[in-house]
Motif scaffolding. Structure first.
Motif, PDB file in Angstrom:
ATOM      1  N   ARG A 176     -43.677 -59.048 -23.026  1.00  0.00           N
ATOM      2  CA  ARG A 176     -45.138 -59.061 -22.849  1.00  0.00           C
ATOM      3  C   ARG A 176     -45.687 -57.646 -22.973  1.00  0.00           C
ATOM      4  NH1 ARG A 176     -46.534 -63.824 -18.476  1.00  0.00           N
ATOM      5  NH2 ARG A 176     -44.917 -65.278 -19.167  1.00  0.00           N
ATOM      6  N   CYS A 177     -45.467 -57.065 -24.134  1.00  0.00           N
ATOM      7  CA  CYS A 177     -45.975 -55.734 -24.404  1.00  0.00           C
ATOM      8  C   CYS A 177     -46.998 -55.815 -25.526  1.00  0.00           C
ATOM      9  CB  CYS A 177     -44.837 -54.774 -24.765  1.00  0.00           C
ATOM     10  SG  CYS A 177     -43.888 -55.289 -26.218  1.00  0.00           S
ATOM     11  N   VAL A 178     -47.812 -54.784 -25.655  1.00  0.00           N
ATOM     12  CA  VAL A 178     -48.882 -54.763 -26.650  1.00  0.00           C
ATOM     13  C   VAL A 178     -48.357 -54.091 -27.915  1.00  0.00           C
ATOM     14  CG1 VAL A 178     -51.219 -53.987 -27.177  1.00  0.00           C
ATOM     15  CG2 VAL A 178     -50.600 -54.639 -24.826  1.00  0.00           C
ATOM     16  N   LYS A 179     -48.457 -54.804 -29.047  1.00  0.00           N
ATOM     17  CA  LYS A 179     -48.009 -54.251 -30.325  1.00  0.00           C
ATOM     18  C   LYS A 179     -49.054 -53.282 -30.861  1.00  0.00           C
ATOM     19  CE  LYS A 179     -46.064 -56.790 -33.444  1.00  0.00           C
ATOM     20  NZ  LYS A 179     -45.818 -57.863 -34.436  1.00  0.00           N
ATOM     21  N   ALA A 180     -48.584 -52.145 -31.320  1.00  0.00           N
ATOM     22  CA  ALA A 180     -49.482 -51.201 -31.979  1.00  0.00           C
ATOM     23  C   ALA A 180     -49.792 -51.691 -33.387  1.00  0.00           C
ATOM     24  CB  ALA A 180     -48.844 -49.816 -32.023  1.00  0.00           C
ATOM     25  N   ARG A 181     -50.841 -51.115 -33.990  1.00  0.00           N
ATOM     26  CA  ARG A 181     -51.325 -51.628 -35.260  1.00  0.00           C
ATOM     27  C   ARG A 181     -50.281 -51.506 -36.368  1.00  0.00           C
ATOM     28  NH1 ARG A 181     -57.161 -49.787 -37.302  1.00  0.00           N
ATOM     29  NH2 ARG A 181     -57.593 -50.651 -35.231  1.00  0.00           N
ATOM     30  N   SER A 196     -54.842 -58.738 -19.366  1.00  0.00           N
ATOM     31  CA  SER A 196     -54.170 -58.641 -18.061  1.00  0.00           C
ATOM     32  C   SER A 196     -52.760 -59.222 -18.102  1.00  0.00           C
ATOM     33  CB  SER A 196     -54.996 -59.378 -16.997  1.00  0.00           C
ATOM     34  OG  SER A 196     -55.125 -60.750 -17.346  1.00  0.00           O
ATOM     35  N   ILE A 197     -52.496 -60.088 -19.088  1.00  0.00           N
ATOM     36  CA  ILE A 197     -51.165 -60.705 -19.181  1.00  0.00           C
ATOM     37  C   ILE A 197     -50.159 -59.738 -19.788  1.00  0.00           C
ATOM     38  CG2 ILE A 197     -49.861 -62.601 -20.223  1.00  0.00           C
ATOM     39  CD1 ILE A 197     -52.403 -64.244 -20.161  1.00  0.00           C
ATOM     40  N   PHE A 198     -50.616 -58.911 -20.722  1.00  0.00           N
ATOM     41  CA  PHE A 198     -49.715 -57.991 -21.411  1.00  0.00           C
ATOM     42  C   PHE A 198     -49.643 -56.674 -20.659  1.00  0.00           C
ATOM     43  CE2 PHE A 198     -51.190 -61.052 -24.454  1.00  0.00           C
ATOM     44  CZ  PHE A 198     -50.037 -61.383 -25.151  1.00  0.00           C
ATOM     45  N   GLN A 199     -48.489 -55.994 -20.795  1.00  0.00           N
ATOM     46  CA  GLN A 199     -48.238 -54.808 -19.980  1.00  0.00           C
ATOM     47  C   GLN A 199     -48.317 -53.556 -20.841  1.00  0.00           C
ATOM     48  OE1 GLN A 199     -44.418 -56.012 -18.531  1.00  0.00           O
ATOM     49  NE2 GLN A 199     -45.263 -57.640 -17.235  1.00  0.00           N
ATOM     50  N   LEU A 200     -47.250 -52.774 -20.876  1.00  0.00           N
ATOM     51  CA  LEU A 200     -47.245 -51.489 -21.574  1.00  0.00           C
ATOM     52  C   LEU A 200     -47.138 -51.692 -23.079  1.00  0.00           C
ATOM     53  CD1 LEU A 200     -44.804 -49.594 -19.178  1.00  0.00           C
ATOM     54  CD2 LEU A 200     -47.320 -49.452 -19.215  1.00  0.00           C
ATOM     55  N   PRO A 201     -47.414 -50.657 -23.881  1.00  0.00           N
ATOM     56  CA  PRO A 201     -47.205 -50.741 -25.328  1.00  0.00           C
ATOM     57  C   PRO A 201     -45.733 -51.008 -25.644  1.00  0.00           C
ATOM     58  CG  PRO A 201     -48.561 -48.851 -24.786  1.00  0.00           C
ATOM     59  CD  PRO A 201     -48.049 -49.378 -23.484  1.00  0.00           C
ATOM     60  N   CYS A 202     -45.526 -51.694 -26.748  1.00  0.00           N
ATOM     61  CA  CYS A 202     -44.155 -52.048 -27.144  1.00  0.00           C
ATOM     62  C   CYS A 202     -43.388 -50.809 -27.596  1.00  0.00           C
ATOM     63  CB  CYS A 202     -44.184 -53.076 -28.278  1.00  0.00           C
ATOM     64  SG  CYS A 202     -44.939 -54.644 -27.806  1.00  0.00           S
ATOM     65  N   THR A 203     -42.088 -50.786 -27.279  1.00  0.00           N
ATOM     66  CA  THR A 203     -41.195 -49.723 -27.744  1.00  0.00           C
ATOM     67  C   THR A 203     -40.113 -50.351 -28.618  1.00  0.00           C
ATOM     68  OG1 THR A 203     -39.689 -49.919 -25.862  1.00  0.00           O
ATOM     69  CG2 THR A 203     -41.613 -48.463 -25.613  1.00  0.00           C
ATOM     70  N   GLN A 208     -38.121 -57.115 -38.371  1.00  0.00           N
ATOM     71  CA  GLN A 208     -38.145 -56.940 -36.922  1.00  0.00           C
ATOM     72  C   GLN A 208     -39.172 -57.881 -36.309  1.00  0.00           C
ATOM     73  OE1 GLN A 208     -38.859 -52.769 -36.116  1.00  0.00           O
ATOM     74  NE2 GLN A 208     -36.684 -52.408 -35.784  1.00  0.00           N
ATOM     75  N   LYS A 209     -38.858 -58.336 -35.092  1.00  0.00           N
ATOM     76  CA  LYS A 209     -39.819 -59.137 -34.341  1.00  0.00           C
ATOM     77  C   LYS A 209     -39.614 -58.876 -32.859  1.00  0.00           C
ATOM     78  CE  LYS A 209     -36.942 -63.302 -34.082  1.00  0.00           C
ATOM     79  NZ  LYS A 209     -36.882 -64.751 -34.378  1.00  0.00           N
ATOM     80  N   LEU A 210     -40.618 -59.234 -32.074  1.00  0.00           N
ATOM     81  CA  LEU A 210     -40.534 -59.016 -30.628  1.00  0.00           C
ATOM     82  C   LEU A 210     -39.484 -59.911 -30.004  1.00  0.00           C
ATOM     83  CD1 LEU A 210     -44.236 -58.699 -29.394  1.00  0.00           C
ATOM     84  CD2 LEU A 210     -42.504 -56.907 -29.495  1.00  0.00           C
ATOM     85  N   ARG A 211     -38.827 -59.368 -28.971  1.00  0.00           N
ATOM     86  CA  ARG A 211     -37.909 -60.191 -28.200  1.00  0.00           C
ATOM     87  C   ARG A 211     -38.687 -61.297 -27.497  1.00  0.00           C
ATOM     88  NH1 ARG A 211     -32.929 -57.852 -27.179  1.00  0.00           N
ATOM     89  NH2 ARG A 211     -32.755 -55.638 -27.756  1.00  0.00           N
ATOM     90  N   ALA A 212     -37.982 -62.375 -27.162  1.00  0.00           N
ATOM     91  CA  ALA A 212     -38.606 -63.441 -26.389  1.00  0.00           C
ATOM     92  C   ALA A 212     -39.067 -62.898 -25.036  1.00  0.00           C
ATOM     93  CB  ALA A 212     -37.621 -64.593 -26.199  1.00  0.00           C
ATOM     94  N   GLN A 225     -50.990 -59.309 -32.588  1.00  0.00           N
ATOM     95  CA  GLN A 225     -50.391 -58.961 -33.875  1.00  0.00           C
ATOM     96  C   GLN A 225     -49.260 -59.920 -34.246  1.00  0.00           C
ATOM     97  OE1 GLN A 225     -51.404 -56.229 -35.675  1.00  0.00           O
ATOM     98  NE2 GLN A 225     -52.429 -54.900 -34.237  1.00  0.00           N
ATOM     99  N   GLY A 226     -49.385 -61.189 -33.867  1.00  0.00           N
ATOM    100  CA  GLY A 226     -48.354 -62.168 -34.181  1.00  0.00           C
ATOM    101  C   GLY A 226     -47.225 -62.213 -33.190  1.00  0.00           C
ATOM    102  N   GLY A 227     -47.289 -61.428 -32.126  1.00  0.00           N
ATOM    103  CA  GLY A 227     -46.209 -61.411 -31.147  1.00  0.00           C
ATOM    104  C   GLY A 227     -46.226 -62.592 -30.208  1.00  0.00           C
ATOM    105  N   SER A 228     -47.371 -63.305 -30.124  1.00  0.00           N
ATOM    106  CA  SER A 228     -47.489 -64.457 -29.230  1.00  0.00           C
ATOM    107  C   SER A 228     -48.266 -65.549 -29.943  1.00  0.00           C
ATOM    108  CB  SER A 228     -48.205 -64.070 -27.932  1.00  0.00           C
ATOM    109  OG  SER A 228     -47.550 -62.976 -27.318  1.00  0.00           O
TER     110      SER A 228
END
Length: 679
Positions: A306-311, A267-274, A299-303, A199-202
């Motif tokens: 490695r979390c999975v962004k929800a839709r 496998s690279i990404f871990q838990l859902p993003c909070t 808002q954007k993901l921190r550097a 979702q644009g996080g990486s």
């Protein structure tokens, strides 16, 4: 940014290949139109909410041929942030990249990175140097193209380009911005295909082996998925929208068949993003946070999160309305933005034309020259200052229009300000506009007569006679007045030229020379002998025949503008005379100061040299102006009687005409003695 210009366009008169509709978002049409003088560029225009009137958004935008004879306009709309566009524009035969944050109202060059990929300082000063980007969006659905941005990653733009004075196709690098184009970083010094993931996080960069970045391109992790390097031809589907799987196709060599490789990044990404995995950033334009009437925070993901962004997690934007300022308003149709930012009527536009359907006694909303930009959400502030105002319709047509210069004269000087005063007896009011045409291809319009109480100033660059006109117009009629202005430059000197001796009753040409030669309209006044009334001409040449022998005086005055200069000569008139041309050796020319006093002095020296057996009254000598130095000797009859022995004396003159002169001329330092042969 560059100040836009405004003009009327009529879409129905344009061939289809000269008009391209770029966008119809937000009840506004963006059109690209090619003028008659343009080959590989277009002008961009934006409409008001009805789509009837268009104003110029950006000139000379680069265009190129696309598939199926389509025209590709190099204008790129940045995804995720409303109103941000990039465009490549031709400036003095160079292609440069510009950015706007308010949908084309203001444009500026891109700031180059401060350092290169190795950390070396980059010396790049605007406007001579800036960052330029290739804005070709890929026609191939399986390739990334030269530039990419996503709604799911607002503020991030990845593009190929160069740092320098213009856009080139050599030494191309890949650049990224995380703040919507304010600052840029170099991430590769060779071309890569870059895609968004999660979702644009990486970011995923592919040349042969995929590289993965979790910190907006600052660091890259190599991810090998084949034993041999794969030449990537494309990516299937839209990676990163909902899943963490990419399908890549390519070949191991030019002769091998296509290989289809499916890569699972889960496998690279871990838990859902909070919420703790996100940081906020504020949109700004070189520090200005009120853009299109709003403060916008994203808002954007921190550097390295490695979390999975929800839709639905990327839809996160907070907005606060800003008070309206001048920056939130565009110039209304028919008005041009000046250097100080104000909007004034264009020379071709008559503001009162907007009230042509206005009836006496009614009122209407009259433009102030501004309108709030579409999609702008500012509130209160200076809204009323720039909003249309309720005004009464005019009650009578303009009458009694008068036009004067402030000096009260009809002459002016090149390069100096001329002030024109305009007065109107009837039809005064806010809906009566005035247009002053200066007669040299320029004109200026005013919304009402009271706005030009101090006069209209103009500078003429060439001499001539100009027809200056003023026209007052409202919905009930118009009035027009004309004056003719003589524009000249300062006359410094006039010289009169004619033969020294002439024959009685034979026409003689008198010629004037002016300095400077082109001063505008000149009147010449000629006096012959002691006549009181002059002969007036507009030409510096006149012909006259003298009916009496003797010495005659001719005077000429040249009048240009407010200056008059005079010259006078005396000539002798005889029934009969003989003349002989003299030539001097060339070294005398080096000492010739080209003034009349020097020529008179040389004339006396020549006369004293050759007066032998001839009465001094019968010999006249004139040294002619100019170089090479020449002279003419005249033998005239003796006074009171016709000289019947002139031919004998002329023969005698032929014998003595060659002589040596020792002439002392002390005014020339270092050249006291001048020896000349006359022949």
């Amino acid at each position: 940014g560059e100040m836009p210009k405004y003009q009327e366009i009529r879409l129905q008169n344009l061939p289809s290949e000269d008009l391209q509709i770029i966008s119809t978002d937000d009840n506004q049409v963006v059109a690209a139109i090619q003028d008659w003088h343009q080959n590989d560029s277009y002008n961009l225009y934006t409409s008001e909410h009805r789509g009837l009137f268009f104003t110029l958004m950006l000139e000379d935008v680069v265009s190129s041929g696309g598939p199926e004879d389509n025209i590709m306009i190099e204008l790129y709309e940045v995804a995720g942030i409303k109103g941000v566009f990039l465009s490549n524009k031709v400036v003095e035969n160079q292609v440069k990249t510009y950015i706007t944050y308010n949908k084309g109202r203001d444009w500026r060059l891109l700031q180059a990175p401060t350092t290169d990929l190795q950390g070396n300082k980059v010396y790049c000063e605007q406007p001579f140097c800036s960052l330029h980007l290739h804005l070709h969006v890929s026609e191939n659905p399986y390739a990334s193209g030269n530039i990419i941005s996503k709604d799911t990653a607002p503020g991030i733009i990845v593009a190929s380009g160069v740092v320098g004075s213009e856009l080139t196709s050599s030494n191309v690098s890949i650049f990224i911005t995380s703040d919507a184009g304010n600052t840029w970083r170099e991430i590769f010094q060779e071309e890569y295909s870059v895609f968004f993931l999660n979702q644009g996080g990486s970011l995923v960069a592919i040349r042969h082996t995929p590289l993965l970045s979790f910190d907006e391109g600052r660091n890259w992790d190599k991810y090998s998925f084949t034993s041999s390097p794969l030449y990537v031809d494309g990516v299937l589907g839209e990676p990163g929208e909902d899943i963490l799987i990419m399908t890549i196709f390519g070949h191991f060599s030019h002769r091998s068949e296509w290989q289809l490789v499916k890569i699972d990044f889960r496998s690279i990404f871990q838990l859902p993003c909070t919420s703790e995995d996100y940081v906020t950033w504020q949109l700004h334009n070189e520090g200005e946070v009120c853009i299109m009437g709003m403060k916008r925070i994203f808002q954007k993901l921190r550097a390295n999160a490695r979390c999975v962004k929800a839709r639905d997690q990327y839809i996160s934007q907070m907005s606060d309305s800003c008070p309206c300022t001048e920056a939130d308003f565009e110039c209304d149709y028919g008005f041009e933005r000046q250097i100080d930012g104000s909007c004034t009527p264009a020379f071709w536009f008559t503001p009162s034309a907007t009230s042509r359907d206005c009836l006496t006694g009614d009122s209407f909303l009259n433009t102030t020259g501004y309108h709030k930009a579409l999609s702008n959400n500012c509130s209160e502030g200076s809204l009323l200052k720039y909003s249309p105002r309720q005004q009464n319709c005019p009650s009578q047509a303009p009458r009694g229009l008068q036009l004067f210069t402030s000096e009260g004269t009809l002459v002016a000087t090149v390069g100096k300000n001329v002030t024109f005063l305009v007065f109107l007896e009837e039809g005064l009011g806010s809906m009566t506009s005035v247009t002053v045409d200066f007669g040299d291809g320029t004109a200026i319009s005013y919304g009402n007569v009271s706005s030009i109480d101090d006069g209209v100033k103009h500078i003429y660059s060439k001499v001539g006679i100009y027809q200056v006109s003023a026209m007052a117009t409202n919905s009930l009629g118009f009035d027009r007045v004309v004056l003719y202005l003589h524009v000249s430059c300062q006359l410094e000197q006039v010289q009169l030229s004619a033969p020294l001796v002439v024959v009685k009753n034979k026409a003689v040409n008198f010629t004037t020379m002016l300095h400077p030669s082109n001063v505008g309209t000149v009147s010449y006044f000629w006096w012959f002998d002691n006549k009181t009334d002059p002969v007036v001409t507009l030409d510096g040449v006149i012909t006259f025949a003298f009916s009496k022998e003797g010495n005659h005086t001719v005077t000429v005055q040249a009048s240009a503008g407010n200056t008059v200069h005079q010259d006078q000569i005396t000539l002798a008139v005889y029934d009969y005379f003989r003349s002989h041309a003299l030539a001097f050796s060339s070294n005398l020319d080096e000492l010739n100061p080209r003034v009349s006093e020097w020529r008179e002095d040389i004339s006396r020296v020549v006369k004293s040299c050759i007066v032998t057996g001839i009465s001094e009254d019968q010999l006249l000598v004139t040294v002619l102006p100019g170089v090479p130095t020449t002279a003419e000797v005249f033998i005239v009859p003796e006074r009171r009687s016709r000289d019947r022995a002139m031919d004998e004396k002329w023969a005698h003159l032929d014998q003595v005409l060659t002589c040596q002169i020792t002439y002392r001329y002390p005014q020339l330092p270092g050249q006291e003695l001048v020896h000349e042969s006359l022949g």
